[in-house]
Design a protein around this motif. Structure first.
Motif, PDB file in Angstrom:
ATOM      1  N   GLU A   6     -35.417 -16.330   0.002  1.00 34.43           N
ATOM      2  CA  GLU A   6     -35.720 -15.691  -1.336  1.00 34.43           C
ATOM      3  C   GLU A   6     -34.780 -16.279  -2.415  1.00 34.43           C
ATOM      4  O   GLU A   6     -33.754 -16.921  -2.212  1.00 34.43           O
ATOM      5  CB  GLU A   6     -35.609 -14.230  -1.549  1.00 34.43           C
ATOM      6  CG  GLU A   6     -36.516 -13.446  -0.489  1.00 34.43           C
ATOM      7  CD  GLU A   6     -35.562 -13.142   0.764  1.00 34.43           C
ATOM      8  OE1 GLU A   6     -35.957 -12.088   1.169  1.00 34.43           O
ATOM      9  OE2 GLU A   6     -35.005 -13.537   1.044  1.00 34.43           O
ATOM     10  N   SER A   7     -35.540 -16.515  -3.546  1.00 36.63           N
ATOM     11  CA  SER A   7     -34.740 -17.063  -4.841  1.00 36.63           C
ATOM     12  C   SER A   7     -35.621 -16.739  -6.116  1.00 36.63           C
ATOM     13  O   SER A   7     -36.515 -16.069  -5.844  1.00 36.63           O
ATOM     14  CB  SER A   7     -34.593 -18.651  -4.700  1.00 36.63           C
ATOM     15  OG  SER A   7     -35.954 -19.222  -4.964  1.00 36.63           O
ATOM     16  N   LEU A  20     -40.153 -14.792  -8.138  1.00 39.88           N
ATOM     17  CA  LEU A  20     -39.560 -14.930  -7.180  1.00 39.88           C
ATOM     18  C   LEU A  20     -40.108 -15.577  -6.392  1.00 39.88           C
ATOM     19  O   LEU A  20     -41.400 -15.822  -6.305  1.00 39.88           O
ATOM     20  CB  LEU A  20     -39.180 -13.335  -6.490  1.00 39.88           C
ATOM     21  CG  LEU A  20     -38.938 -12.286  -7.335  1.00 39.88           C
ATOM     22  CD1 LEU A  20     -38.399 -10.996  -6.304  1.00 39.88           C
ATOM     23  CD2 LEU A  20     -37.463 -12.870  -7.818  1.00 39.88           C
ATOM     24  N   SER A  21     -39.402 -16.753  -5.673  1.00 39.94           N
ATOM     25  CA  SER A  21     -40.061 -17.299  -4.396  1.00 39.94           C
ATOM     26  C   SER A  21     -39.290 -17.049  -3.127  1.00 39.94           C
ATOM     27  O   SER A  21     -38.320 -16.725  -3.224  1.00 39.94           O
ATOM     28  CB  SER A  21     -39.653 -18.780  -4.670  1.00 39.94           C
ATOM     29  OG  SER A  21     -40.248 -19.103  -6.049  1.00 39.94           O
ATOM     30  N   CYS A  22     -40.420 -17.350  -2.055  1.00 41.40           N
ATOM     31  CA  CYS A  22     -39.690 -17.312  -0.840  1.00 41.40           C
ATOM     32  C   CYS A  22     -40.213 -18.446   0.125  1.00 41.40           C
ATOM     33  O   CYS A  22     -41.398 -18.727   0.430  1.00 41.40           O
ATOM     34  CB  CYS A  22     -40.301 -15.852  -0.081  1.00 41.40           C
ATOM     35  SG  CYS A  22     -39.980 -15.791   1.748  1.00 41.40           S
ATOM     36  N   TRP A  36     -43.781  -8.602   0.195  1.00 39.26           N
ATOM     37  CA  TRP A  36     -42.604  -8.330  -0.576  1.00 39.26           C
ATOM     38  C   TRP A  36     -42.302  -7.120  -0.784  1.00 39.26           C
ATOM     39  O   TRP A  36     -42.964  -6.283  -0.965  1.00 39.26           O
ATOM     40  CB  TRP A  36     -42.617  -8.975  -2.226  1.00 39.26           C
ATOM     41  CG  TRP A  36     -42.580 -10.437  -2.244  1.00 39.26           C
ATOM     42  CD1 TRP A  36     -43.730 -11.142  -2.492  1.00 39.26           C
ATOM     43  CD2 TRP A  36     -41.460 -11.303  -2.335  1.00 39.26           C
ATOM     44  NE1 TRP A  36     -43.337 -12.528  -2.640  1.00 39.26           N
ATOM     45  CE2 TRP A  36     -42.024 -12.689  -2.704  1.00 39.26           C
ATOM     46  CE3 TRP A  36     -40.358 -10.932  -2.399  1.00 39.26           C
ATOM     47  CZ2 TRP A  36     -41.125 -13.558  -2.853  1.00 39.26           C
ATOM     48  CZ3 TRP A  36     -39.067 -11.889  -2.412  1.00 39.26           C
ATOM     49  CH2 TRP A  36     -39.954 -13.398  -2.891  1.00 39.26           C
ATOM     50  N   THR A  78     -44.653 -21.164   1.266  1.00 33.32           N
ATOM     51  CA  THR A  78     -44.043 -20.412   0.045  1.00 33.32           C
ATOM     52  C   THR A  78     -44.902 -19.399  -0.307  1.00 33.32           C
ATOM     53  O   THR A  78     -46.145 -19.501  -0.771  1.00 33.32           O
ATOM     54  CB  THR A  78     -43.278 -21.264  -0.945  1.00 33.32           C
ATOM     55  OG1 THR A  78     -42.511 -22.286  -0.306  1.00 33.32           O
ATOM     56  CG2 THR A  78     -42.686 -20.724  -2.205  1.00 33.32           C
ATOM     57  N   TYR A  80     -44.930 -16.358  -3.451  1.00 33.36           N
ATOM     58  CA  TYR A  80     -44.215 -15.959  -4.954  1.00 33.36           C
ATOM     59  C   TYR A  80     -44.522 -14.546  -5.251  1.00 33.36           C
ATOM     60  O   TYR A  80     -45.447 -13.779  -4.885  1.00 33.36           O
ATOM     61  CB  TYR A  80     -44.884 -16.899  -6.051  1.00 33.36           C
ATOM     62  CG  TYR A  80     -44.730 -18.325  -5.712  1.00 33.36           C
ATOM     63  CD1 TYR A  80     -45.773 -18.872  -4.974  1.00 33.36           C
ATOM     64  CD2 TYR A  80     -43.669 -19.118  -5.906  1.00 33.36           C
ATOM     65  CE1 TYR A  80     -45.743 -20.585  -4.666  1.00 33.36           C
ATOM     66  CE2 TYR A  80     -43.510 -20.475  -5.604  1.00 33.36           C
ATOM     67  CZ  TYR A  80     -44.582 -21.065  -4.904  1.00 33.36           C
ATOM     68  OH  TYR A  80     -44.466 -22.577  -4.638  1.00 33.36           O
ATOM     69  N   TYR A  94     -34.916  -7.614  -3.612  1.00 33.31           N
ATOM     70  CA  TYR A  94     -36.148  -7.904  -3.183  1.00 33.31           C
ATOM     71  C   TYR A  94     -35.994  -8.813  -1.922  1.00 33.31           C
ATOM     72  O   TYR A  94     -35.361  -9.716  -2.161  1.00 33.31           O
ATOM     73  CB  TYR A  94     -36.894  -8.684  -4.356  1.00 33.31           C
ATOM     74  CG  TYR A  94     -37.462  -7.566  -5.296  1.00 33.31           C
ATOM     75  CD1 TYR A  94     -36.563  -7.164  -6.444  1.00 33.31           C
ATOM     76  CD2 TYR A  94     -38.560  -7.294  -5.689  1.00 33.31           C
ATOM     77  CE1 TYR A  94     -36.857  -6.187  -7.374  1.00 33.31           C
ATOM     78  CE2 TYR A  94     -39.362  -6.368  -6.620  1.00 33.31           C
ATOM     79  CZ  TYR A  94     -38.339  -5.657  -7.374  1.00 33.31           C
ATOM     80  OH  TYR A  94     -38.632  -4.938  -8.480  1.00 33.31           O
ATOM     81  N   TYR A  95     -36.806  -8.561  -1.094  1.00 40.07           N
ATOM     82  CA  TYR A  95     -37.214  -9.112   0.357  1.00 40.07           C
ATOM     83  C   TYR A  95     -38.420  -9.663   0.582  1.00 40.07           C
ATOM     84  O   TYR A  95     -39.386  -9.017   0.356  1.00 40.07           O
ATOM     85  CB  TYR A  95     -36.628  -8.110   1.516  1.00 40.07           C
ATOM     86  CG  TYR A  95     -35.215  -7.731   1.327  1.00 40.07           C
ATOM     87  CD1 TYR A  95     -34.955  -6.414   0.511  1.00 40.07           C
ATOM     88  CD2 TYR A  95     -33.928  -8.358   1.872  1.00 40.07           C
ATOM     89  CE1 TYR A  95     -33.692  -5.794   0.394  1.00 40.07           C
ATOM     90  CE2 TYR A  95     -32.879  -7.679   1.643  1.00 40.07           C
ATOM     91  CZ  TYR A  95     -32.410  -6.626   1.168  1.00 40.07           C
ATOM     92  OH  TYR A  95     -31.396  -6.072   0.911  1.00 40.07           O
ATOM     93  N   CYS A  96     -38.465 -10.921   1.091  1.00 42.65           N
ATOM     94  CA  CYS A  96     -39.644 -11.627   1.594  1.00 42.65           C
ATOM     95  C   CYS A  96     -39.756 -10.991   3.036  1.00 42.65           C
ATOM     96  O   CYS A  96     -38.823 -10.848   3.866  1.00 42.65           O
ATOM     97  CB  CYS A  96     -39.668 -12.908   1.397  1.00 42.65           C
ATOM     98  SG  CYS A  96     -40.821 -13.791   2.168  1.00 42.65           S
ATOM     99  N   THR A 110     -33.024 -11.238  -2.643  1.00 42.14           N
ATOM    100  CA  THR A 110     -32.613 -11.921  -4.058  1.00 42.14           C
ATOM    101  C   THR A 110     -32.594 -10.523  -5.110  1.00 42.14           C
ATOM    102  O   THR A 110     -33.361  -9.660  -5.095  1.00 42.14           O
ATOM    103  CB  THR A 110     -33.484 -12.829  -4.481  1.00 42.14           C
ATOM    104  OG1 THR A 110     -32.932 -13.418  -5.725  1.00 42.14           O
ATOM    105  CG2 THR A 110     -34.919 -12.521  -4.690  1.00 42.14           C
TER     106      THR A 110
END
Length: 116
Positions: A6-7, A20-22, A36, A78, A80, A94-96, A110
């Motif tokens: 994640e970022s 957010l991206s994963c 998410w 990816t 989002y 936050y977790y993917c 993240t």
């Protein structure tokens, strides 16, 4: 080896937005539901949003409906989470996540902090 990264988290003022991206690897991303989750201090982990493999169907926890959207790019492996109109109560890690049979796969998370 399944990997999720994640970022995009950070500090934002109330009413602001974050995306957010994963980024994932090690599995057939386009075949899996992606989720998410978030965990706020002192609270249990909560499912925030899910998206089906095609991206055509999504679900959200009631508290974020109308403010958050989830999307995916199967070509980039990816997923989002677009978060708008952020509130202090959205503050959390936050977790993917994805699940395959009995296995749950998680990223490192993240942090999102909503504060003035």
């Amino acid at each position: 080896q399944v990997q999720l990264a994640e970022s995009g988290g950070g500090l934002v003022q109330p009413g602001g937005s974050l995306r957010l991206s994963c980024a994932t690897s090690g599995f057939s991303f386009s075949r899996y539901v992606m989720n998410w989750y978030r965990r706020a201090p002192g609270k249990e982990r909560e499912l925030v949003a899910s998206i089906t493999p095609s991206g055509l169907n999504t679900i959200f926890v009631d508290s974020v409906k109308g403010r958050f959207t989830i999307s995916r790019d199967n070509a980039k492996n990816t997923v989002y989470l677009q978060m708008n109109s952020l509130k202090p109560e959205d503050t959390a890690m936050y977790y993917c996540n994805t699940q395959s049979g009995p296995y749950n796969y998680w990223g490192q998370g993240t942090q999102v902090t909503v504060s003035s």
